[in-house]
Design a protein around this motif. Structure first.
Motif, PDB file in Angstrom:
ATOM      1  N   GLN A  33      36.639  -8.953  -6.844  1.00 14.46           N
ATOM      2  CA  GLN A  33      37.641  -9.081  -7.900  1.00 14.46           C
ATOM      3  C   GLN A  33      38.890  -9.790  -7.386  1.00 14.46           C
ATOM      4  OE1 GLN A  33      38.681  -5.377  -9.725  1.00 14.46           O
ATOM      5  NE2 GLN A  33      39.977  -6.319 -11.289  1.00 14.46           N
ATOM      6  N   LYS A  34      39.293  -9.413  -6.150  1.00 14.03           N
ATOM      7  CA  LYS A  34      40.455 -10.072  -5.558  1.00 14.03           C
ATOM      8  C   LYS A  34      40.183 -11.555  -5.321  1.00 14.03           C
ATOM      9  CE  LYS A  34      42.300  -5.935  -3.262  1.00 14.03           C
ATOM     10  NZ  LYS A  34      42.574  -5.268  -1.963  1.00 14.03           N
ATOM     11  N   VAL A  35      38.975 -11.867  -4.858  1.00 16.70           N
ATOM     12  CA  VAL A  35      38.609 -13.270  -4.631  1.00 16.70           C
ATOM     13  C   VAL A  35      38.666 -14.052  -5.935  1.00 16.70           C
ATOM     14  CG1 VAL A  35      36.737 -14.836  -3.991  1.00 16.70           C
ATOM     15  CG2 VAL A  35      37.244 -12.851  -2.564  1.00 16.70           C
ATOM     16  N   ASP A  36      38.112 -13.445  -7.009  1.00 12.58           N
ATOM     17  CA  ASP A  36      38.145 -14.106  -8.316  1.00 12.58           C
ATOM     18  C   ASP A  36      39.578 -14.353  -8.768  1.00 12.58           C
ATOM     19  OD1 ASP A  36      35.408 -14.135  -8.372  1.00 12.58           O
ATOM     20  OD2 ASP A  36      35.221 -12.306  -9.600  1.00 12.58           O
ATOM     21  N   THR A  37      40.422 -13.334  -8.542  1.00 12.89           N
ATOM     22  CA  THR A  37      41.827 -13.461  -8.944  1.00 12.89           C
ATOM     23  C   THR A  37      42.514 -14.566  -8.153  1.00 12.89           C
ATOM     24  OG1 THR A  37      41.926 -11.098  -9.479  1.00 12.89           O
ATOM     25  CG2 THR A  37      44.029 -12.249  -9.145  1.00 12.89           C
ATOM     26  N   LEU A  38      42.273 -14.596  -6.837  1.00 19.30           N
ATOM     27  CA  LEU A  38      42.873 -15.631  -6.006  1.00 19.30           C
ATOM     28  C   LEU A  38      42.380 -17.019  -6.392  1.00 19.30           C
ATOM     29  CD1 LEU A  38      42.799 -13.939  -2.478  1.00 19.30           C
ATOM     30  CD2 LEU A  38      44.816 -14.469  -3.846  1.00 19.30           C
ATOM     31  N   THR A  39      41.093 -17.121  -6.687  1.00 20.61           N
ATOM     32  CA  THR A  39      40.522 -18.406  -7.103  1.00 20.61           C
ATOM     33  C   THR A  39      41.194 -18.908  -8.373  1.00 20.61           C
ATOM     34  OG1 THR A  39      38.382 -17.840  -6.118  1.00 20.61           O
ATOM     35  CG2 THR A  39      38.406 -19.603  -7.769  1.00 20.61           C
ATOM     36  N   THR A  40      41.385 -17.986  -9.306  1.00 21.33           N
ATOM     37  CA  THR A  40      42.054 -18.350 -10.560  1.00 21.33           C
ATOM     38  C   THR A  40      43.479 -18.825 -10.304  1.00 21.33           C
ATOM     39  OG1 THR A  40      40.726 -16.726 -11.765  1.00 21.33           O
ATOM     40  CG2 THR A  40      42.743 -17.525 -12.834  1.00 21.33           C
ATOM     41  N   THR A  45      47.513 -23.148  -9.665  1.00 23.59           N
ATOM     42  CA  THR A  45      48.470 -23.854  -8.813  1.00 23.59           C
ATOM     43  C   THR A  45      48.107 -25.329  -8.689  1.00 23.59           C
ATOM     44  OG1 THR A  45      48.908 -21.838  -7.547  1.00 23.59           O
ATOM     45  CG2 THR A  45      49.513 -23.946  -6.506  1.00 23.59           C
ATOM     46  N   GLN A  46      46.813 -25.613  -8.493  1.00 24.64           N
ATOM     47  CA  GLN A  46      46.365 -26.998  -8.391  1.00 24.64           C
ATOM     48  C   GLN A  46      46.658 -27.763  -9.677  1.00 24.64           C
ATOM     49  OE1 GLN A  46      42.255 -26.416  -7.356  1.00 24.64           O
ATOM     50  NE2 GLN A  46      42.640 -26.548  -5.137  1.00 24.64           N
ATOM     51  N   GLU A  47      46.471 -27.106 -10.809  1.00 29.25           N
ATOM     52  CA  GLU A  47      46.741 -27.746 -12.088  1.00 29.25           C
ATOM     53  C   GLU A  47      48.233 -28.052 -12.239  1.00 29.25           C
ATOM     54  OE1 GLU A  47      46.098 -29.511 -15.700  1.00 29.25           O
ATOM     55  OE2 GLU A  47      44.681 -28.900 -14.150  1.00 29.25           O
ATOM     56  N   ARG A  48      49.085 -27.083 -11.798  1.00 33.34           N
ATOM     57  CA  ARG A  48      50.527 -27.327 -11.858  1.00 33.34           C
ATOM     58  C   ARG A  48      50.925 -28.489 -10.954  1.00 33.34           C
ATOM     59  NH1 ARG A  48      50.834 -21.533 -12.080  1.00 33.34           N
ATOM     60  NH2 ARG A  48      51.109 -21.433  -9.809  1.00 33.34           N
ATOM     61  N   VAL A  49      50.309 -28.561  -9.763  1.00 34.38           N
ATOM     62  CA  VAL A  49      50.597 -29.653  -8.843  1.00 34.38           C
ATOM     63  C   VAL A  49      50.210 -30.992  -9.460  1.00 34.38           C
ATOM     64  CG1 VAL A  49      49.955 -30.710  -6.635  1.00 34.38           C
ATOM     65  CG2 VAL A  49      50.450 -28.254  -6.750  1.00 34.38           C
ATOM     66  N   ARG A  50      49.028 -31.039 -10.103  1.00 34.19           N
ATOM     67  CA  ARG A  50      48.585 -32.278 -10.736  1.00 34.19           C
ATOM     68  C   ARG A  50      49.554 -32.706 -11.836  1.00 34.19           C
ATOM     69  NH1 ARG A  50      43.240 -30.242  -9.854  1.00 34.19           N
ATOM     70  NH2 ARG A  50      43.296 -29.128 -11.855  1.00 34.19           N
ATOM     71  N   LYS A  51      50.006 -31.737 -12.629  1.00 31.39           N
ATOM     72  CA  LYS A  51      50.955 -32.054 -13.705  1.00 31.39           C
ATOM     73  C   LYS A  51      52.273 -32.554 -13.123  1.00 31.39           C
ATOM     74  CE  LYS A  51      49.082 -28.891 -17.192  1.00 31.39           C
ATOM     75  NZ  LYS A  51      49.329 -27.688 -18.013  1.00 31.39           N
ATOM     76  N   ASN A  52      52.729 -31.910 -12.038  1.00 27.77           N
ATOM     77  CA  ASN A  52      53.974 -32.345 -11.403  1.00 27.77           C
ATOM     78  C   ASN A  52      53.858 -33.751 -10.841  1.00 27.77           C
ATOM     79  OD1 ASN A  52      55.378 -29.993 -11.961  1.00 27.77           O
ATOM     80  ND2 ASN A  52      54.831 -29.001 -10.027  1.00 27.77           N
ATOM     81  N   GLU A  53      52.689 -34.034 -10.213  1.00 28.49           N
ATOM     82  CA  GLU A  53      52.478 -35.375  -9.673  1.00 28.49           C
ATOM     83  C   GLU A  53      52.503 -36.411 -10.783  1.00 28.49           C
ATOM     84  OE1 GLU A  53      48.812 -34.998  -7.619  1.00 28.49           O
ATOM     85  OE2 GLU A  53      49.715 -34.342  -5.735  1.00 28.49           O
TER      86      GLU A  53
END
Length: 209
Positions: A33-40, A45-53
């Protein structure tokens, strides 16, 4: 009695084994469950980085466009100011144009040829004889070959070559000579043919009273 103890021991191990499996299963489930949460969270975070870029790229493009527009406006303002200053100096006496129908301005070159020097000598001979206090405006022009910024510099270099000739050969004070480069901005004809481009490579000397 001994026979009764053995089943109890076996039963205790069995119960302990079941408890251990449940514990391990629960722990594994929590870890998953923790792994799933971290993956999400990582994906977010990656999506936010892409939007910022993307936003940074947009801002960068807008900034570059703004700088180019500002430079263009500044160049136009400088031309208008120079023209206004020229108009305030006094009336135009005459104009001498050094272009390829009279002298040679090769592509990418800025130099006063002997033919051009002869024309300049003839043009100012009378002024020197009368010792008239005139001003000279020297305009440098190019054809449309090459980048705009390069042509602005080339037009300036051509005007500078004529200014230096007036100063060095005729002792004209530098404070009586004004330079301006129009680059490719003011062609006398279109630049569609070699002959036309040759006409646009020119220096104009304006004599003002």
């Amino acid at each position: 009695m001994r026979n009764a103890v053995i089943p109890c021991i076996i039963a205790a191990f069995a119960l302990s084994g079941c408890a251990t499996k449940k514990y391990v299963g629960r722990e594994v489930g929590e870890v998953n469950q923790k792994v799933d949460t971290l993956t999400t969270e990582v994906e977010k975070t990656q999506e936010r980085v892409r939007k910022n870029e993307t936003r940074i790229d947009d801002v960068s493009r807008e900034s570059q466009a703004g700088v180019a527009e500002a430079k263009g406006s500044a160049d136009k303002a400088l031309v208008r100011a120079t023209e206004a200053e020229r108009a305030a100096k006094g009336k135009l006496i005459y104009t001498v144009t050094l272009s390829n129908d009279k002298v040679t301005f090769p592509v990418n070159r800025a130099a006063v040829s002997p033919d051009a020097g002869s024309l300049i000598d003839q043009a100012i001979a009378e002024l020197k004889a009368e010792n008239r206090g005139v001003f000279f405006e020297i305009e440098g022009h190019t054809d449309s070959t090459g980048p705009e910024a390069y042509n602005m510099k080339l037009g300036e270099d051509r005007a500078m070559a004529v200014r230096n000739y007036l100063h060095d050969q005729h002792n004209i004070a530098l404070n009586r000579i004004e330079l301006i480069s129009y680059g490719e901005a003011k062609p006398v004809v279109d630049n569609k043919s070699r002959a036309n481009r040759a006409q646009n490579r020119r220096v104009v000397i304006k004599v003002l009273e």
